[in-house]
Design a protein around this motif. Structure first.
Motif, short mmCIF file in Angstrom:
data_model
loop_
_atom_site.label_atom_id
_atom_site.label_comp_id
_atom_site.label_asym_id
_atom_site.label_seq_id
_atom_site.Cartn_x
_atom_site.Cartn_y
_atom_site.Cartn_z
N VAL A 134 -24.82 2.97 14.02
CA VAL A 134 -24.48 4.17 13.69
C VAL A 134 -25.60 5.16 13.79
O VAL A 134 -25.34 6.12 14.26
CB VAL A 134 -24.02 4.24 11.85
CG1 VAL A 134 -24.01 5.56 11.31
CG2 VAL A 134 -22.82 3.28 11.62
N VAL A 138 -25.69 8.46 16.10
CA VAL A 138 -26.27 9.83 15.51
C VAL A 138 -27.45 10.42 16.21
O VAL A 138 -27.37 11.60 16.75
CB VAL A 138 -26.75 9.84 14.10
CG1 VAL A 138 -27.04 11.04 13.63
CG2 VAL A 138 -25.33 9.55 13.15
N PHE A 245 -16.44 0.24 19.61
CA PHE A 245 -15.74 1.01 18.58
C PHE A 245 -16.49 2.05 17.82
O PHE A 245 -16.35 3.15 18.03
CB PHE A 245 -14.72 0.12 17.81
CG PHE A 245 -14.48 1.07 16.53
CD1 PHE A 245 -13.22 1.90 16.66
CD2 PHE A 245 -15.11 0.85 15.42
CE1 PHE A 245 -12.83 2.21 15.35
CE2 PHE A 245 -14.45 1.50 14.30
CZ PHE A 245 -13.15 2.30 14.34
N ALA A 249 -16.50 6.01 17.85
CA ALA A 249 -15.94 6.60 16.42
C ALA A 249 -17.13 7.63 15.73
O ALA A 249 -16.93 8.65 15.54
CB ALA A 249 -15.83 5.56 15.57
N ILE A 250 -18.40 7.25 15.94
CA ILE A 250 -19.34 7.99 15.33
C ILE A 250 -19.90 9.39 16.25
O ILE A 250 -19.93 10.40 15.88
CB ILE A 250 -20.60 7.03 15.29
CG1 ILE A 250 -20.43 6.35 13.89
CG2 ILE A 250 -21.97 7.90 15.12
CD1 ILE A 250 -21.17 5.04 14.11
N MET A 251 -19.75 9.09 17.62
CA MET A 251 -20.25 10.14 18.61
C MET A 251 -19.09 11.34 18.89
O MET A 251 -19.40 12.36 19.10
CB MET A 251 -20.87 9.55 19.90
CG MET A 251 -22.20 8.88 19.65
SD MET A 251 -22.80 8.05 20.99
CE MET A 251 -23.45 9.35 21.71
N ASN A 253 -15.03 10.66 18.22
CA ASN A 253 -14.07 10.43 17.58
C ASN A 253 -13.02 10.39 18.76
O ASN A 253 -11.76 10.81 18.82
CB ASN A 253 -13.39 11.43 16.64
CG ASN A 253 -13.95 11.33 15.42
OD1 ASN A 253 -14.58 10.35 15.07
ND2 ASN A 253 -14.23 12.64 14.63
N ASP A 258 -9.20 12.63 23.66
CA ASP A 258 -9.07 11.16 23.77
C ASP A 258 -9.70 10.81 25.11
O ASP A 258 -9.45 9.65 25.50
CB ASP A 258 -7.31 10.92 23.95
CG ASP A 258 -6.84 10.89 22.81
OD1 ASP A 258 -7.54 10.86 21.48
OD2 ASP A 258 -5.74 11.24 22.55
N TYR A 265 -10.65 1.96 19.68
CA TYR A 265 -10.61 3.50 18.71
C TYR A 265 -9.28 3.68 18.78
O TYR A 265 -8.67 4.30 17.90
CB TYR A 265 -11.65 4.26 19.28
CG TYR A 265 -11.55 5.38 18.47
CD1 TYR A 265 -12.49 5.46 17.27
CD2 TYR A 265 -10.92 6.61 18.81
CE1 TYR A 265 -12.34 6.54 16.35
CE2 TYR A 265 -10.98 7.58 18.08
CZ TYR A 265 -11.63 7.86 16.75
OH TYR A 265 -11.76 8.73 16.13
N TYR A 268 -7.28 1.96 16.13
CA TYR A 268 -7.42 2.65 14.72
C TYR A 268 -7.16 3.93 14.54
O TYR A 268 -6.39 4.27 13.66
CB TYR A 268 -9.24 2.75 14.98
CG TYR A 268 -9.78 3.44 13.69
CD1 TYR A 268 -9.92 3.00 12.45
CD2 TYR A 268 -10.53 4.40 13.84
CE1 TYR A 268 -10.45 3.69 11.28
CE2 TYR A 268 -10.87 5.35 12.96
CZ TYR A 268 -11.02 4.90 11.58
OH TYR A 268 -11.56 5.75 10.68
N GLU A 269 -7.07 4.99 15.51
CA GLU A 269 -6.68 6.04 15.49
C GLU A 269 -4.85 6.22 15.36
O GLU A 269 -4.47 6.81 14.28
CB GLU A 269 -7.03 7.02 16.69
CG GLU A 269 -6.73 8.43 16.30
CD GLU A 269 -6.60 9.22 17.66
OE1 GLU A 269 -6.48 8.77 18.53
OE2 GLU A 269 -7.18 10.47 17.60
#
Lengths: 308, 409
Positions: A134, A138, A245, A249-251, A253, A258, A265, A268-269
């Motif tokens: 994570v 970031v 994933f 997800a963090i950088m 979405n 897409d 991902y 998940y989405e």
């Protein structure tokens, strides 16, 4: 097997009736030791796999009734452009992630020397693996930020125009993979550093006497001895690439629109944000099958090696 | 921060917090997590406690984005007694699945329909009310007066031609005409809503939201054509897909961009040194349509599985009261739904209030008016179009395929 061997003994001594436990100790003990793990494995691995395969045959928003629709989810999936975007991105991850063992090996060779302060330098190189994914995500998002990011400061300093790697559909996946490679290379480096400790110095000495040095020395003498380390590095890296994933997800979405999504991902989405549990489960099943191919290949090659 | 992080943390807390309500305990789940609104809500709950000393109120506050996903878990499992949510289609989704309690009796007992005529429709399904709206707010174009002056624009544009002209002048003066952050997608939908309302009108918009008009229809293409008139000359800031709406705001405050189409919730964020330079104008007229507006309404509801519905209804009635709404909305800096409540004298709010009072009709917002799974795909489509306008037709064809799937019943 053991039970059969012990039972005649107890018959021959009827006076001393051995307890049930004594007679079956050798079969029961392992079973009992295994059972918690087996139970957990069935409950947390096997059952979810089966139930998500089952859900993948349904249309279900997570709240309302489940409607059985057979293979419709799969039919839709194979005609869905987004699925192929995700699949191609997963393949990009897979291929580029293999730079991690190579990079790790190069750094390990470089760091594998006796010098004061070397421990500290090794620790610094290993550092990215210690911090959470994570945080890596970031940090790299800031690094890439088109407004204040360090990347554009550097690019502008050498006279190149600013770029926005996370906002461009052609760059975004590569930009995320670079972020992922940072800790992954550190991990492979550690594997190779341990491997290099176990290289037999006598072999090197012998090769040197035969006039071997430089790249041939590395290729013919050292690399073969690093085979176990290479094996583990590649396995860990491939699995890491397939289950990518968290960074996506963090950088981003999965965005913009897409273009940086991967199967994990995408699943998940669809399940959590588009409320399509059945479709999400179908994606999960396909990802599971792709992993199975790899795991089968991995097992076969491992068994073959053991047979040698 | 990312959707995923928020989801993960909220899902965790949702499981640990939302459970067990004893008799006399009122469990309230709120999505008002921003510091100022949160404080306001807490102050009101203190007031409610004082008036109802026998009720033990338990307030759980969650992050807005993840709240949207975890509410589904609460409603179908261990429910709290009161949930914060949104009016319109978002509410209807749960009403259709029988997860929200009918609260028509609370409305009748408190003469709600007379007190809140403008928003009663947004919580009514088949003549019954399923929640209480406590606040709504306007959308519009917030802009920098100083940058307009510098670019030689006399007054805020009223028509599309004037708007395009203003954009051209701003661009020529060296600032980006329009700021937007499309990373979290939803700000793009504001543009789509307004262009569609101005080009095709409310009926068409609501039909499109209800899935009765194909996205490949000429009306939608007209909207995209108008939109492209802003995208192709580069009137939106560069790299907007790299910023969330929060991350894009500094560009506005630093004077790098001049306009922002956004909800009134941006106004408390204006830094003191530029606050006086900010102003607001209504989205310009395009075709011959009455002026419709987006006015998202926030609501409170009682889950069908709530344990303490008696006290929950007291709480809803409390939220209908003009004095409570006055207090609440002065903190939120939004517009109270009860016509007897006083909106605060903030100049942005007064302008918005005036605009909404004169509106020919209001929509909720794209992602509140249409099916949630289509909304997600739609907003991605808008983001893609805003980056690569040449793909317009292709994008609409793809979106249409999705619409057919979502609305096939």
């Amino acid at each position: 097997m053991d039970a059969i061997m012990t039972s005649p003994v107890s018959l021959s001594r009827p006076a001393v009736q051995r307890s049930f436990w004594r007679r079956h100790e050798k079969t029961l003990a392992p079973a009992m030791f295994l059972s918690p793990a087996l139970f957990a494995f069935l409950l947390f691995v096997v059952w979810p796999i089966l139930s998500s395969v089952w859900i993948s045959f349904h249309e279900w928003d997570g709240l309302g009734p489940k409607i059985f629709i057979g293979l419709d989810n799969y039919r839709e999936l194979f005609s869905d452009d987004k699925f192929y975007v995700a699949l191609v991105n997963n393949i990009k991850w897979l291929i580029l992630y293999l730079l991690a063992p190579v990079g790790g090996l190069i750094i390990a060779l470089f760091l594998n020397q006796q010098m004061p302060g070397m421990r500290l330098i090794k620790a610094l190189f290993f550092f990215p693996f210690v911090i959470s994914q994570v945080v890596v995500g970031v940090i790299f998002s800031w690094f890439y930020d088109p407004n204040f990011g360090l990347l554009n400061v550097v690019l502008n300093a050498v006279g190149l125009p600013s770029i926005a790697p996370l906002g461009d559909e052609h760059m975004v996946t590569y930009a995320i993979i670079v972020a992922g490679l940072w800790p992954q290379i550190a991990y492979c480096m550690i594997l190779y550093l341990t491997g290099l400790n176990n290289v037999n110095p006598e072999l090197i000495e012998a090769a040197r006497m035969d006039g071997c040095k430089g790249f041939p020395m590395f290729w013919n003498i050292i690399l073969p001895q690093l085979r176990p380390a290479t094996f583990i590095a590649v396995v860990v890296t491939v699995i890491g690439a397939l289950r990518s994933f968290d960074l996506v997800a963090i950088m981003t979405n999965g965005g913009p629109y897409d273009s940086s999504t991967v199967l994990g991902y995408f699943m998940y989405e669809q399940a959590i944000f588009a409320y399509r549990m059945g479709y999400g489960a179908a994606i999960a099943t396909v990802l599971f099958l792709i992993m199975d191919i790899y795991i089968a290949f991995f097992l076969v090659s491992m068994l073959r090696k053991e047979a040698e | 921060m990312s959707k995923f992080l928020r989801f993960a943390t909220t899902a965790f807390f949702a499981v640990s917090l939302s459970t067990t309500a004893l008799a006399g305990t009122l469990v309230i789940n709120s999505d008002q997590s921003d510091p100022a609104p949160r404080k306001g809500m807490e102050a009101l709950i203190e007031k409610f406690k004082k008036e109802n000393p026998d009720i033990d109120v338990k307030l759980n506050v969650f992050d807005k984005e993840s709240y949207k996903t975890s509410i589904r878990t609460w409603l179908s499992g261990e429910s709290p007694d009161v949930v914060y949510w949104y009016a319109g289609e978002r509410m209807k989704f749960f009403v259709d699945r029988k997860l929200f309690e009918d609260v028509s009796d609370v409305w009748a007992a408190n003469k709600g329909a007379e007190a809140m005529p403008s928003t009663v429709g947004s919580v009514t399904v088949d003549g019954k009310q399923y929640g209480v709206p406590y606040t709504y707010y306007n959308w519009g174009i917030y802009y920098r007066k100083d940058l307009f002056e510098k670019a030689g624009i006399q007054q805020p544009p009223k028509t599309w031609a004037e708007f395009l002209d203003a954009c051209a002048k701003l661009k020529a003066s060296g600032v980006a005409p329009i700021v937007i952050g499309s990373k979290a997608l939803w700000p793009t939908a504001g543009w789509f809503d307004y262009l569609n309302l101005r080009v095709n009108g409310m009926d068409y918009h609501m039909k499109l939201m209800a899935g009765q008009v194909p996205y490949t229809d000429k009306g939608v293409k007209d909207v995209f054509d108008k939109w492209a008139e802003l995208i192709r000359p580069g009137y939106f800031i560069e790299n907007h897909a790299s910023y969330t709406w929060q991350e894009s705001q500094p560009l506005f405050y630093q004077g790098k961009g001049a306009m922002y189409l956004i909800g009134n919730f941006i106004t408390p964020e204006f830094p003191a040194d530029v606050r006086d330079k900010m102003d607001f104008f209504q989205f310009p007229k395009i075709a011959d349509q009455p002026m419709y507006e987006d006015a998202p309404t926030d609501t409170v509801h009682i889950p069908a599985r709530a344990k303490n519905k008696v006290d929950a209804k007291k709480f809803l009635a409390f939220y209908m009261r003009p004095d409570v709404q006055t207090e609440l909305n002065s903190v939120l800096r939004q517009i109270p739904t009860n016509k007897d409540a006083k909106p605060s004298d903030d100049r942005f709010l007064q302008a918005g209030y005036k605009m909404l009072s004169a509106a020919a009709g209001t929509a909720q917002f794209y992602d509140r008016d249409t099916d949630p799974s289509l909304a997600q795909e739609g907003m991605k489509a808008f983001q893609e179009f805003m980056i690569i306008p040449d793909r317009g037709d292709e994008i609409l064809t793809r979106l249409e395929a999705r619409r057919k799937q979502v609305f096939k019943q």
